[in-house]
Design a protein around this motif. Structure first.
Motif, PDB file in Angstrom:
ATOM      1  N   PRO A   1     -11.896   6.223  72.291  1.00 32.62           N
ATOM      2  CA  PRO A   1     -12.754   5.828  73.558  1.00 32.62           C
ATOM      3  C   PRO A   1     -12.490   6.723  74.671  1.00 32.62           C
ATOM      4  O   PRO A   1     -12.650   6.323  75.856  1.00 32.62           O
ATOM      5  CB  PRO A   1     -11.673   4.434  73.786  1.00 32.62           C
ATOM      6  CG  PRO A   1     -10.944   4.270  72.520  1.00 32.62           C
ATOM      7  CD  PRO A   1     -11.037   5.681  72.030  1.00 32.62           C
ATOM      8  N   GLN A   2     -12.295   8.060  74.365  1.00 29.76           N
ATOM      9  CA  GLN A   2     -12.095   8.975  75.503  1.00 29.76           C
ATOM     10  C   GLN A   2     -12.884   8.867  76.910  1.00 29.76           C
ATOM     11  O   GLN A   2     -12.174   8.495  77.715  1.00 29.76           O
ATOM     12  CB  GLN A   2     -12.354  10.511  75.050  1.00 29.76           C
ATOM     13  CG  GLN A   2     -11.844  11.507  75.728  1.00 29.76           C
ATOM     14  CD  GLN A   2     -10.451  11.251  76.045  1.00 29.76           C
ATOM     15  OE1 GLN A   2      -9.469  11.170  75.221  1.00 29.76           O
ATOM     16  NE2 GLN A   2     -10.047  11.619  77.560  1.00 29.76           N
ATOM     17  N   LEU A   3     -14.264   8.864  76.727  1.00 31.25           N
ATOM     18  CA  LEU A   3     -14.975   8.949  77.987  1.00 31.25           C
ATOM     19  C   LEU A   3     -14.882   7.385  78.783  1.00 31.25           C
ATOM     20  O   LEU A   3     -14.853   7.419  79.942  1.00 31.25           O
ATOM     21  CB  LEU A   3     -16.306   9.154  77.759  1.00 31.25           C
ATOM     22  CG  LEU A   3     -16.353  10.555  77.166  1.00 31.25           C
ATOM     23  CD1 LEU A   3     -17.957  11.087  76.962  1.00 31.25           C
ATOM     24  CD2 LEU A   3     -15.683  11.620  77.913  1.00 31.25           C
ATOM     25  N   TYR A   4     -14.651   6.456  77.853  1.00 31.37           N
ATOM     26  CA  TYR A   4     -14.871   4.968  78.508  1.00 31.37           C
ATOM     27  C   TYR A   4     -13.335   4.940  79.190  1.00 31.37           C
ATOM     28  O   TYR A   4     -13.312   4.120  80.271  1.00 31.37           O
ATOM     29  CB  TYR A   4     -15.023   3.886  77.612  1.00 31.37           C
ATOM     30  CG  TYR A   4     -16.364   4.017  77.026  1.00 31.37           C
ATOM     31  CD1 TYR A   4     -17.315   3.151  77.601  1.00 31.37           C
ATOM     32  CD2 TYR A   4     -16.745   4.856  76.109  1.00 31.37           C
ATOM     33  CE1 TYR A   4     -18.472   3.146  77.258  1.00 31.37           C
ATOM     34  CE2 TYR A   4     -18.247   4.934  75.832  1.00 31.37           C
ATOM     35  CZ  TYR A   4     -18.977   3.948  76.514  1.00 31.37           C
ATOM     36  OH  TYR A   4     -20.395   3.925  75.971  1.00 31.37           O
ATOM     37  N   LYS A   5     -12.348   5.473  78.509  1.00 34.07           N
ATOM     38  CA  LYS A   5     -11.222   5.331  79.260  1.00 34.07           C
ATOM     39  C   LYS A   5     -10.763   6.153  80.598  1.00 34.07           C
ATOM     40  O   LYS A   5     -10.089   5.619  81.620  1.00 34.07           O
ATOM     41  CB  LYS A   5      -9.691   5.443  78.339  1.00 34.07           C
ATOM     42  CG  LYS A   5      -9.603   7.033  77.961  1.00 34.07           C
ATOM     43  CD  LYS A   5      -8.295   6.852  77.083  1.00 34.07           C
ATOM     44  CE  LYS A   5      -8.083   8.347  76.443  1.00 34.07           C
ATOM     45  NZ  LYS A   5      -6.665   8.369  75.752  1.00 34.07           N
ATOM     46  N   GLN A   6     -11.504   7.213  80.544  1.00 38.61           N
ATOM     47  CA  GLN A   6     -11.337   7.966  81.536  1.00 38.61           C
ATOM     48  C   GLN A   6     -12.384   7.327  82.754  1.00 38.61           C
ATOM     49  O   GLN A   6     -12.040   7.160  83.997  1.00 38.61           O
ATOM     50  CB  GLN A   6     -12.111   9.386  81.606  1.00 38.61           C
ATOM     51  CG  GLN A   6     -11.202  10.210  80.748  1.00 38.61           C
ATOM     52  CD  GLN A   6     -11.789  11.626  80.687  1.00 38.61           C
ATOM     53  OE1 GLN A   6     -11.934  12.312  79.547  1.00 38.61           O
ATOM     54  NE2 GLN A   6     -11.584  12.444  81.671  1.00 38.61           N
TER      55      GLN A   6
ATOM     56  N   THR B   1      -6.942   4.373  63.443  1.00 41.81           N
ATOM     57  CA  THR B   1      -6.687   3.282  64.677  1.00 41.81           C
ATOM     58  C   THR B   1      -5.643   4.212  65.607  1.00 41.81           C
ATOM     59  O   THR B   1      -4.770   4.984  65.127  1.00 41.81           O
ATOM     60  CB  THR B   1      -6.037   2.133  64.278  1.00 41.81           C
ATOM     61  OG1 THR B   1      -6.761   1.383  63.404  1.00 41.81           O
ATOM     62  CG2 THR B   1      -5.979   1.221  65.385  1.00 41.81           C
ATOM     63  N   GLN B   2      -6.030   4.116  66.882  1.00 39.59           N
ATOM     64  CA  GLN B   2      -5.041   4.890  67.767  1.00 39.59           C
ATOM     65  C   GLN B   2      -4.529   3.788  68.804  1.00 39.59           C
ATOM     66  O   GLN B   2      -5.512   2.935  69.174  1.00 39.59           O
ATOM     67  CB  GLN B   2      -6.014   5.897  68.693  1.00 39.59           C
ATOM     68  CG  GLN B   2      -6.271   7.138  67.912  1.00 39.59           C
ATOM     69  CD  GLN B   2      -7.102   8.096  69.114  1.00 39.59           C
ATOM     70  OE1 GLN B   2      -7.617   7.717  70.087  1.00 39.59           O
ATOM     71  NE2 GLN B   2      -7.122   9.252  68.371  1.00 39.59           N
ATOM     72  N   ILE B   3      -3.507   4.162  69.595  1.00 36.94           N
ATOM     73  CA  ILE B   3      -3.056   3.407  70.597  1.00 36.94           C
ATOM     74  C   ILE B   3      -3.420   4.379  71.701  1.00 36.94           C
ATOM     75  O   ILE B   3      -2.854   5.218  71.897  1.00 36.94           O
ATOM     76  CB  ILE B   3      -1.421   3.288  70.454  1.00 36.94           C
ATOM     77  CG1 ILE B   3      -0.914   2.767  69.017  1.00 36.94           C
ATOM     78  CG2 ILE B   3      -0.758   2.463  71.655  1.00 36.94           C
ATOM     79  CD1 ILE B   3       0.713   2.871  68.978  1.00 36.94           C
TER      80      ILE B   3
ATOM     81  N   ILE C   1      -3.765  15.734  80.620  1.00 35.84           N
ATOM     82  CA  ILE C   1      -4.040  15.507  82.047  1.00 35.84           C
ATOM     83  C   ILE C   1      -5.720  15.802  81.968  1.00 35.84           C
ATOM     84  O   ILE C   1      -6.030  16.837  81.280  1.00 35.84           O
ATOM     85  CB  ILE C   1      -3.213  16.352  83.047  1.00 35.84           C
ATOM     86  CG1 ILE C   1      -1.917  15.800  82.837  1.00 35.84           C
ATOM     87  CG2 ILE C   1      -3.843  15.911  84.389  1.00 35.84           C
ATOM     88  CD1 ILE C   1      -1.631  14.199  83.162  1.00 35.84           C
ATOM     89  N   ARG C   2      -6.533  15.090  82.525  1.00 36.11           N
ATOM     90  CA  ARG C   2      -7.773  15.274  82.355  1.00 36.11           C
ATOM     91  C   ARG C   2      -8.502  16.010  83.621  1.00 36.11           C
ATOM     92  O   ARG C   2      -7.954  15.888  84.580  1.00 36.11           O
ATOM     93  CB  ARG C   2      -8.641  13.849  82.192  1.00 36.11           C
ATOM     94  CG  ARG C   2      -7.969  12.931  81.297  1.00 36.11           C
ATOM     95  CD  ARG C   2      -7.802  13.316  80.065  1.00 36.11           C
ATOM     96  NE  ARG C   2      -7.133  12.000  79.413  1.00 36.11           N
ATOM     97  CZ  ARG C   2      -6.964  12.148  77.928  1.00 36.11           C
ATOM     98  NH1 ARG C   2      -6.833  13.198  77.365  1.00 36.11           N
ATOM     99  NH2 ARG C   2      -6.212  11.171  77.373  1.00 36.11           N
ATOM    100  N   ILE C   3      -9.667  16.367  83.345  1.00 34.20           N
ATOM    101  CA  ILE C   3     -10.681  17.056  84.677  1.00 34.20           C
ATOM    102  C   ILE C   3     -10.996  15.743  85.202  1.00 34.20           C
ATOM    103  O   ILE C   3     -11.630  14.842  84.538  1.00 34.20           O
ATOM    104  CB  ILE C   3     -11.776  17.922  84.059  1.00 34.20           C
ATOM    105  CG1 ILE C   3     -11.273  18.997  83.020  1.00 34.20           C
ATOM    106  CG2 ILE C   3     -12.701  18.065  85.067  1.00 34.20           C
ATOM    107  CD1 ILE C   3     -12.388  19.705  82.295  1.00 34.20           C
TER     108      ILE C   3
HETATM  109  N1  ASP Z   1      -8.990  10.980  72.717  1.00 38.50           N
HETATM  110  C1  ASP Z   1      -8.129  11.907  72.352  1.00 38.50           C
HETATM  111  C2  ASP Z   1      -7.880  12.025  70.855  1.00 38.50           C
HETATM  112  O1  ASP Z   1      -8.443  11.023  70.097  1.00 38.50           O
HETATM  113  C3  ASP Z   1      -6.549  11.534  72.647  1.00 38.50           C
HETATM  114  C4  ASP Z   1      -6.645  11.600  74.289  1.00 38.50           C
HETATM  115  O2  ASP Z   1      -6.779  12.742  74.448  1.00 38.50           O
HETATM  116  O3  ASP Z   1      -6.031  10.853  74.852  1.00 38.50           O
HETATM  117  O4  ASP Z   1      -7.496  12.967  70.176  1.00 38.50           O
END
Ligand code: ASP
Length: 637
Positions: free
Chosen positions: A201-206, A237-239, A535-537
């Motif tokens: 969900p990378q972009l959505y969480k950002q 599945t990821q947390i 840490i994100r851009i």
């Molecule tokens: N979205 C990244 C991944 O799936 C994890 C993250 O950077 O939070 O590896």
């Protein structure tokens, strides 16, 4: 149909329940007859209870009991009674009692079983997956799925306690590649258009951070269409976690708190409140891996100090070539690490046979090493200049570092090698040299990992980390931002394209991408990468620069990620996050080595589900509705 509902589970009853009339529901686990008495082990999720059909049972009951086969689903009404003293089974929680059946109702019969529950040693993986519902009935699988459920609960408990919101993000999204290939879903309403399943969900969480949600988590399914290999699953599945207004240490501390809570709640284990931190460079230099297993030591050591003094040309050449490559790279303004000669000391390994060393060499070669040099330590390094005349090193390349105790003109080279490597008599020294330092490190790192397993320094399959309680967490920080893809001759993001490059490299981003470190971290547990994050851009201009470096030009960036850079224009907060892999975490907690063991319905190693036979063909009508035509590859001639 009469169900005859249970009043107790098959794990409940104890001696104190003797005399009670109970109803149990469950499956016939095992059945045996002893001189006219029928013993039925009745099993459900909670345990196994022995049910007895006595010799004097009414004919109707005896008939039903005789009809029972393994895995029949039944209801039993009867009376709890203590077992005779010689029949008590201390290994079973219900082992002090049995239920004398008065009535048995067959709720459903079972066909002949492809494998016996809990005795599936002969069942290969595909058979287990084809009959997954039977496989899942085993105590071991039930236990692992229970652990997984408890871990999920602990995650939600801790995260909500820390004011995180659990927010779902869509499963159908725009194709926004994160590194792997997307799974695509054709749109019926818009022929020729596709949704993609999220790689994470990378972009959505950002974007949730831009939306002001500040602290987000989700137990999220991720989909990556990669070639089936190793222990990969097409979906996992990821947390997934993201936080605003944080720096690296905030994310690391939050993750330590989360894992501490999970381990305490589910395994009753106290984890350290702070995990070790290792830079990527140190991890590579010391363990030859960015996912080192720290359950054992055996660090790699630099052998370079003795290369010049010795007379082994291959080592000298590796360093000289590495130096030349480094200079050539520097002339182009690019940072390169040069060559490396790295050594590993195997304590007490001097008894290794040539064949064993060859096996280790084969391992090193998988990681591009040209060979694995070795020598054995046969006498003490610190034995003074006694002049006994005995060699200190023996075999392999030892003659190039030879030194007869106290007599060599160059003065104790072997002695210095041994002391420098902290080796002792009886040890084996293994060495890899390469003009690419990374190769020397990774190849010897692979040898270290193999030795860890071979020497029993880490438990093998079935010897659970959980059983031994050995959980060695380590953070790997300061990763390079970019990796060079030699096949495609271009830089790509080492983690993903949304990682913030560390401030001090902003001026050399384009000119020397190889030198740039990202604000990027991995959590490693027992040699497995458990989580990645960064840490994100949050600045649209920086995001464009990174896209550009990885070869995504302005038009493509706009098309694929325009919505993200657009969102960043509206006061995007600084943010960062992480995503521990749930499957891996539970796998390691359960002491398993495959994530399939902790997923209820995994695919096999070829991305196929033998149970429902997916992926499967679809009807022509479905294809027509989607306006799709399958173009099969031409048959090989
Ligand atoms: N979205 C990244 C991944 O799936 C994890 C993250 O950077 O939070 O590896």
């Amino acid at each position: 149909m009469e169900i005859l509902k249970r009043t107790a589970t098959c794990g409940d009853l104890r001696k104190s329940d003797a005399g009670k009339t109970v109803v149990l529901n469950g499956w016939v686990h095992r059945k045996r007859d002893h001189g006219g008495i029928g013993f039925i082990n009745l099993r459900d999720r909670y345990g196994v209870t022995q049910v007895v059909v006595g010799e004097d049972a009414p004919a109707e009951l005896a008939e039903i009991a005789a009809e029972l086969r393994n895995e029949y689903c039944i209801a039993v009404e009867g009376t709890v009674r203590p077992r005779p003293a010689d029949m008590v089974n201390p290994a079973m929680p219900t082992g002090e009692i049995e239920v004398a059946a008065a009535r048995i109702l067959i709720l459903n019969k079972s066909g002949a079983l492809p494998f016996q529950i809990d005795e599936k040693t002969n069942a290969n993986e595909d058979l287990r997956l084809k009959y997954r519902y039977l496989d899942l009935r085993s105590a071991a699988m039930q236990d692992r799925i229970r652990l997984r459920s408890e871990v999920c609960f602990a995650v939600r408990e801790w995260m909500t306690g820390q004011s995180f919101y659990e927010i779902e993000t869509p499963t159908f999204i725009r194709s926004t590649p994160e590194g792997a290939r997307d799974y695509l879903v054709p749109s019926r309403l818009y022929p020729g258009k596709f949704y993609a399943l999220p790689q994470s969900p990378q972009l959505y969480k950002q974007i949730l951070m831009v939306a002001g949600f500040d602290k987000y988590f989700q137990i999220a399914r991720c989909y990556r269409d990669e070639d089936a290999r190793g222990d990969r699953q097409p979906e996992f599945t990821q947390i997934d976690i993201e936080m605003s207004f944080v720096g690296r240490e905030d994310v690391l501390a939050m993750t330590e708190g989360l894992l501490g809570h999970i381990f305490k709640k589910t395994l009753g284990l106290e984890l350290p409140t702070r995990f070790t931190r290792l830079t990527y460079e140190d991890a590579m230099e010391r363990y030859g891996s960015d996912k080192p297993d720290l359950r054992f030591g055996m660090p790699l050591r630099d052998f370079a100090p003795w290369v010049e003094q010795g007379s082994f040309q291959a080592f000298k050449d590796a360093l000289a070539q590495g130096e030349a490559d480094k200079k050539a790279a520097a002339a182009k303004g690019v940072t390169a690490s040069g060559g490396g000669v790295k050594a590993l000391v195997v304590k007490g390994g001097s008894g290794y046979s040539r064949k064993q060393i060859e096996e280790l060499e084969a391992q090193a070669k998988i990681y591009q090493a040209k060979g694995l040099a070795w020598m054995k330590v046969v006498a003490a390094a610190a034995c003074g200049g006694g002049g006994s005349g005995a060699a200190l090193l023996e075999g392999g390349v030892s003659k190039f570092f030879a030194d007869t105790a106290g007599t060599a003109a160059d003065g104790d080279l072997a002695r210095r090698v041994i002391a420098g490597l902290e080796a002792e008599p009886g040890d084996l020294i293994l060495i890899v040299a390469d003009s690419r330092r990374r190769v020397a490190n990774t190849a010897l790192g692979a040898v270290r990992s193999k030795l860890g397993r071979d020497l029993g320094l880490v438990p093998g399959t079935g010897q659970a980390g959980a059983e031994t309680g050995r959980f060695e967490f380590v953070w790997i920080v300061d990763f390079p931002m970019f990796e060079f893809n030699e096949d495609e001759n271009r830089w790509e993001a080492a983690h993903h394209m949304f990682t913030w490059p560390q401030e001090k490299y902003h001026t050399v981003l384009e000119s020397d991408p190889g030198s740039v470190k990202g604000d990027l971290y991995d959590l490693v547990l027992n040699g497995y990468e458990l989580a990645s994050g960064s840490i994100r851009i949050h600045d649209p201009e920086m995001q464009k620069r990174i896209f550009n470096i990885v070869g995504i030009g302005p038009a493509e960036a706009e098309k694929k990620f325009g919505f993200l850079t657009e969102a960043f224009k509206y006061g995007a907060p600084p943010h960062g996050g992480i995503a521990p892999g749930l499957d891996r975490l539970v796998m390691l907690m359960a002491g398993e080595t495959s994530i399939k063991e902790v997923i209820a319905f995994p695919k096999n190693s070829f991305a196929v589900s033998p149970m429902d036979d997916s992926p499967g063909e679809v009807d022509q009508k479905q294809l027509e509705e989607l306006r799709l035509r399958i173009v099969y590859p031409a048959p090989a001639t």
